[in-house]
Design a protein around this motif. Structure first.
Motif, PDB file in Angstrom:
ATOM      1  N   GLU A 179       2.300  -8.887   3.801  1.00 13.44           N
ATOM      2  CA  GLU A 179       1.226  -8.046   3.245  1.00 13.44           C
ATOM      3  C   GLU A 179       1.386  -6.591   3.679  1.00 13.44           C
ATOM      4  O   GLU A 179       1.207  -5.658   2.877  1.00 13.44           O
ATOM      5  CB  GLU A 179      -0.125  -8.596   3.686  1.00 13.44           C
ATOM      6  CG  GLU A 179      -0.504  -9.903   2.982  1.00 13.44           C
ATOM      7  CD  GLU A 179      -1.828 -10.440   3.468  1.00 13.44           C
ATOM      8  OE1 GLU A 179      -2.325  -9.908   4.507  1.00 13.44           O
ATOM      9  OE2 GLU A 179      -2.377 -11.378   2.862  1.00 13.44           O
ATOM     10  N   ASN A 180       1.722  -6.381   4.943  1.00 18.25           N
ATOM     11  CA  ASN A 180       1.944  -5.005   5.409  1.00 18.25           C
ATOM     12  C   ASN A 180       3.119  -4.356   4.686  1.00 18.25           C
ATOM     13  O   ASN A 180       3.061  -3.181   4.294  1.00 18.25           O
ATOM     14  CB  ASN A 180       2.189  -5.003   6.920  1.00 18.25           C
ATOM     15  CG  ASN A 180       0.974  -5.438   7.715  1.00 18.25           C
ATOM     16  OD1 ASN A 180      -0.166  -5.285   7.244  1.00 18.25           O
ATOM     17  ND2 ASN A 180       1.191  -5.990   8.901  1.00 18.25           N
ATOM     18  N   GLN A 183       2.018  -3.550   1.161  1.00 20.82           N
ATOM     19  CA  GLN A 183       1.189  -2.344   1.138  1.00 20.82           C
ATOM     20  C   GLN A 183       2.039  -1.083   1.302  1.00 20.82           C
ATOM     21  O   GLN A 183       1.804  -0.055   0.640  1.00 20.82           O
ATOM     22  CB  GLN A 183       0.140  -2.410   2.250  1.00 20.82           C
ATOM     23  CG  GLN A 183      -0.944  -3.461   2.013  1.00 20.82           C
ATOM     24  CD  GLN A 183      -1.909  -3.539   3.161  1.00 20.82           C
ATOM     25  OE1 GLN A 183      -1.814  -2.765   4.124  1.00 20.82           O
ATOM     26  NE2 GLN A 183      -2.868  -4.477   3.073  1.00 20.82           N
ATOM     27  N   GLY A 184       3.057  -1.158   2.158  1.00 17.32           N
ATOM     28  CA  GLY A 184       3.936  -0.010   2.327  1.00 17.32           C
ATOM     29  C   GLY A 184       4.703   0.319   1.056  1.00 17.32           C
ATOM     30  O   GLY A 184       4.868   1.489   0.688  1.00 17.32           O
ATOM     31  N   ASP A 186       3.686  -0.444  -2.044  1.00 10.66           N
ATOM     32  CA  ASP A 186       2.715   0.089  -3.010  1.00 10.66           C
ATOM     33  C   ASP A 186       2.435   1.567  -2.723  1.00 10.66           C
ATOM     34  O   ASP A 186       2.378   2.403  -3.654  1.00 10.66           O
ATOM     35  CB  ASP A 186       1.413  -0.713  -2.942  1.00 10.66           C
ATOM     36  CG  ASP A 186       1.593  -2.115  -3.515  1.00 10.66           C
ATOM     37  OD1 ASP A 186       2.527  -2.299  -4.341  1.00 10.66           O
ATOM     38  OD2 ASP A 186       0.829  -3.024  -3.126  1.00 10.66           O
ATOM     39  N   PHE A 187       2.274   1.875  -1.450  1.00  9.93           N
ATOM     40  CA  PHE A 187       2.027   3.274  -1.079  1.00  9.93           C
ATOM     41  C   PHE A 187       3.241   4.149  -1.426  1.00  9.93           C
ATOM     42  O   PHE A 187       3.098   5.281  -1.911  1.00  9.93           O
ATOM     43  CB  PHE A 187       1.708   3.364   0.418  1.00  9.93           C
ATOM     44  CG  PHE A 187       1.494   4.769   0.904  1.00  9.93           C
ATOM     45  CD1 PHE A 187       0.305   5.442   0.635  1.00  9.93           C
ATOM     46  CD2 PHE A 187       2.500   5.441   1.615  1.00  9.93           C
ATOM     47  CE1 PHE A 187       0.120   6.742   1.089  1.00  9.93           C
ATOM     48  CE2 PHE A 187       2.311   6.739   2.049  1.00  9.93           C
ATOM     49  CZ  PHE A 187       1.112   7.385   1.787  1.00  9.93           C
ATOM     50  N   HIS A 190       3.236   4.714  -5.146  1.00 10.62           N
ATOM     51  CA  HIS A 190       2.181   5.669  -5.486  1.00 10.62           C
ATOM     52  C   HIS A 190       2.603   7.092  -5.147  1.00 10.62           C
ATOM     53  O   HIS A 190       2.348   8.050  -5.915  1.00 10.62           O
ATOM     54  CB  HIS A 190       0.888   5.289  -4.751  1.00 10.62           C
ATOM     55  CG  HIS A 190      -0.259   6.222  -5.060  1.00 10.62           C
ATOM     56  ND1 HIS A 190      -0.882   6.280  -6.306  1.00 10.62           N
ATOM     57  CD2 HIS A 190      -0.892   7.139  -4.270  1.00 10.62           C
ATOM     58  CE1 HIS A 190      -1.836   7.180  -6.271  1.00 10.62           C
ATOM     59  NE2 HIS A 190      -1.872   7.722  -5.046  1.00 10.62           N
ATOM     60  N   HIS A 219       9.806  -4.658  -4.097  1.00  7.38           N
ATOM     61  CA  HIS A 219       8.389  -5.000  -4.277  1.00  7.38           C
ATOM     62  C   HIS A 219       8.243  -6.365  -4.919  1.00  7.38           C
ATOM     63  O   HIS A 219       7.377  -7.178  -4.532  1.00  7.38           O
ATOM     64  CB  HIS A 219       7.716  -3.910  -5.129  1.00  7.38           C
ATOM     65  CG  HIS A 219       6.230  -4.079  -5.252  1.00  7.38           C
ATOM     66  ND1 HIS A 219       5.655  -4.933  -6.159  1.00  7.38           N
ATOM     67  CD2 HIS A 219       5.200  -3.507  -4.552  1.00  7.38           C
ATOM     68  CE1 HIS A 219       4.347  -4.891  -6.045  1.00  7.38           C
ATOM     69  NE2 HIS A 219       4.030  -4.023  -5.058  1.00  7.38           N
ATOM     70  N   THR A 223       6.596  -9.653  -3.182  1.00  7.78           N
ATOM     71  CA  THR A 223       5.464 -10.310  -3.846  1.00  7.78           C
ATOM     72  C   THR A 223       5.738 -11.803  -4.026  1.00  7.78           C
ATOM     73  O   THR A 223       4.871 -12.652  -3.787  1.00  7.78           O
ATOM     74  CB  THR A 223       5.207  -9.650  -5.207  1.00  7.78           C
ATOM     75  OG1 THR A 223       4.992  -8.246  -5.006  1.00  7.78           O
ATOM     76  CG2 THR A 223       3.990 -10.262  -5.875  1.00  7.78           C
TER      77      THR A 223
END
Length: 588
Positions: A179-180, A183-184, A186-187, A190, A219, A223
């Motif tokens: 999960e971490n 999130q990294g 995804d960031f 972005h 990613h 996932t």
């Protein structure tokens, strides 16, 4: 020996004597034997018979055989080693010597004794002796009690609970890490959307990724790993779309014309084409196997329906199918191994190479022959044109229809045989009915007390029997009973009364005379050599082993013993030849 004693050790005087003669004289003084008689001494290495006349040995009538107690022990050791080869190390010389002295005996009639053991009579069992080797029984395991079973079950439950807790903690830790990481990513995506096109390379150099596609691929992998760790089902449609997208991205240069590509991109395009073709080939092979599996299941369902409609007819057809397949497989094996006379021209029964070739090999030979005939009219220019090399492509094809046939038939035969074994209890496959199957390996079993027992049966009398039959061990000489007749004949006396006196006073001495039954067997053997009604009396020495030493000690303690010795000065004066005529007098 005189030379050694006189010249090396410097002894003042010596005297020689014979052990059997000393033993006879000692027992004569004790009243066991008379002045005229025979001394039989089966010793350790040799056996001697010495006649005595008026109390003195007559050496010209002596007889010797090179068989003694040593040979009896060695023969027993050989027999036991052949009978029990896995206990060979146990049969030491000292132990076999003890077994000989404790258990061996002389049989009155060896042939009858051997027949007795051959028949396995009760008397043979009574005469058999058992020697138990050291053996420690294996520890017997007692079945666990109910309390022990419950205790072990509780321990296993606690261990299982601990393992489950450890697995759950590891799974939670992995989910948190994924999960971490997600999130990294995804960031990072972005942030990448907000970066201008010209600043993207410098931004990616700081992140460690090369392109946006690599970030998206990472990613997607994270996932998928997170979904797998959480145990969520896969979305097939999404996965297929992503696979198609990743395929397009992976082989991005395939659809681009070669004119607008650089040399490096052209090389990369060739690699992508090769990788894509191999991937598609694997997919087609996987799809083909899947379809074959479906077809096999469909055939099995059809066969099951036929069996349910008419079981007897189905079983009969199955037997006929098995017979046809077995005959075909056997014929194909014979053709592979020995060939076959298929053209009718081989009258002698021999098989030519062409008769053993399969279809692919025959096709290759035909192509080569055709090319040779076509090119053999003039100059050999085969290979000058590009189309000539198509011949090698045709030859290199794996046209193994004939080779694949036997494998398919054997597989079908195995399937039909397995089906018959399940449906028909009386069916026996041909491989089990034949005699060519390898023997099963012997099943190991724990060693018992009986495996460490040494049985002495006929060996007890067979080994000492070589004293009467030395030819059993390859010694072509007379036995103990025959030696007495040889010794009497060598004396040359014609007086029957003298021979009677000799046979009426026979003394047995030496270690091998201690075998039980020796006197009886020797008496019966001598009686067969002597006239009917002859007097035969055999006595055993008081101590067959020590009487020779006692007789020599008594002989040396006599006052006239010095007359039977010769000194060192006599040796230097008369020489060693004088010793050859030396004859000791045992009556002093």
């Amino acid at each position: 020996m005189a030379e050694l004693l006189f010249e090396t050790y410097g002894v003042p005087s010596i005297a020689f004597g014979v052990d059997a003669a000393f033993s006879y004289k000692y027992n004569q003084q004790q009243g066991v034997c008379a002045k005229d008689g025979l001394a039989l001494c089966p010793g350790f290495i040799t056996t001697h018979v010495i006649p005595f006349v008026d109390g003195e040995p007559v050496y010209k009538g002596c007889c010797r055989t090179n068989v003694g107690g040593f040979h009896v022990t060695d023969y027993l050791k050989q027999l036991l080693s052949l009978k029990y080869p896995y206990h060979f190390a146990r049969f030491t010389w000292e132990k076999v010597e003890d077994l000989k002295m404790e258990h061996c005996y002389i049989a009155p009639d060896y042939a009858s004794e051997a027949r007795l053991f051959q028949k396995g009579a009760k008397e043979a069992e009574e005469k058999t002796r058992c020697w138990q080797l050291p053996w420690v029984p294996p520890p017997t395991e007692q079945p666990p009690s109910e309390e022990e079973i419950a205790r072990k079950a509780a321990i296993r439950e606690r261990q299982g609970q601990r393992l489950r807790e450890m697995a759950e903690a590891k799974r939670s830790s992995k989910i948190n890490e994924l999960e971490n990481e997600l999130q990294g990513l995804d960031f990072l995506l972005h942030q990448l959307d907000q970066v201008e096109e010209s600043d993207i390379p410098s931004f990616l150099s700081e992140t460690g990724y090369v392109s946006r596609q690599e970030i998206e691929s990472a990613h997607s992998k994270v996932t998928q790993s997170l979904r797998k760790a959480k145990g969520e089902p896969k979305n097939e449609q999404v996965e297929t779309e992503k696979a198609d997208l990743s395929t397009d991205e992976k082989y991005s240069l395939i659809n681009i014309p070669d004119d607008i590509l650089t040399p490096e991109q052209l090389n990369e395009k060739k690699k992508q084409l090769a990788i894509k073709s191999m991937s598609e080939g694997r997919q087609r092979l996987k799809q083909k196997r899947y379809e074959e599996e479906l077809e096999r299941e469909r055939k099995q369902q059809l066969e099951e329906e036929k069996r349910r409609e008419n079981p007897e007819l189905y079983l009969e057809q199955l037997h006929a199918r098995y017979k046809d397949l077995s005959e075909r497989v056997d014929q194909q094996k014979r053709l592979k191994t020995n060939g076959g006379n298929t053209n009718g021209n081989n009258l002698s029964g021999s098989v030519g190479r062409g008769e053993r070739l399969n279809a692919a090999q025959r096709e290759r030979m035909r192509l080569l022959t055709t090319a040779a005939f076509d090119r053999g009219k003039g100059e050999d220019t085969f290979g000058a044109r590009d189309e000539d090399w198509q011949l090698y492509k045709l030859m290199s094809k794996d046209n193994n229809d004939d080779d694949e046939g036997p494998d398919e038939d054997e597989a079908e035969l195995a399937r039909v045989s397995s089906r018959l074994v399940d449906l028909d209890p009386t069916f026996i496959p041909k491989s089990e009915a034949g005699t060519s199957q390898p023997a099963e390996a012997p099943h190991s079993r724990p060693l018992t007390k009986e495996d460490f027992q040494i049985f002495l049966g006929l060996e007890r009398s067979r080994c000492p029997e070589i004293l009467f039959n030395p030819n059993w061990i390859g010694v072509d000489q007379a036995g103990l009973d025959e030696m007495t007749g040889v010794s009497i004949r060598r004396l040359g006396y014609k007086d029957e009364g003298f021979e009677e006196r000799l046979t009426s006073s026979i003394l047995m001495t030496g270690g091998s005379s201690l075998f039980p039954g020796m006197v009886e067997r020797l008496e019966s053997g001598i009686r067969m050599l002597r006239p009917c009604g002859s007097t035969i009396k055999i006595a055993t020495a008081l101590n067959p082993i020590m009487d020779a030493w006692r007789g020599a000690a008594k002989y040396a303690s006599e006052s006239q013993f010095h007359t039977q010795t010769f000194s060192r000065m006599d040796y230097y004066e008369k020489g060693e030849d004088w010793l050859r005529d030396y004859q000791p007098q045992y009556t002093l």
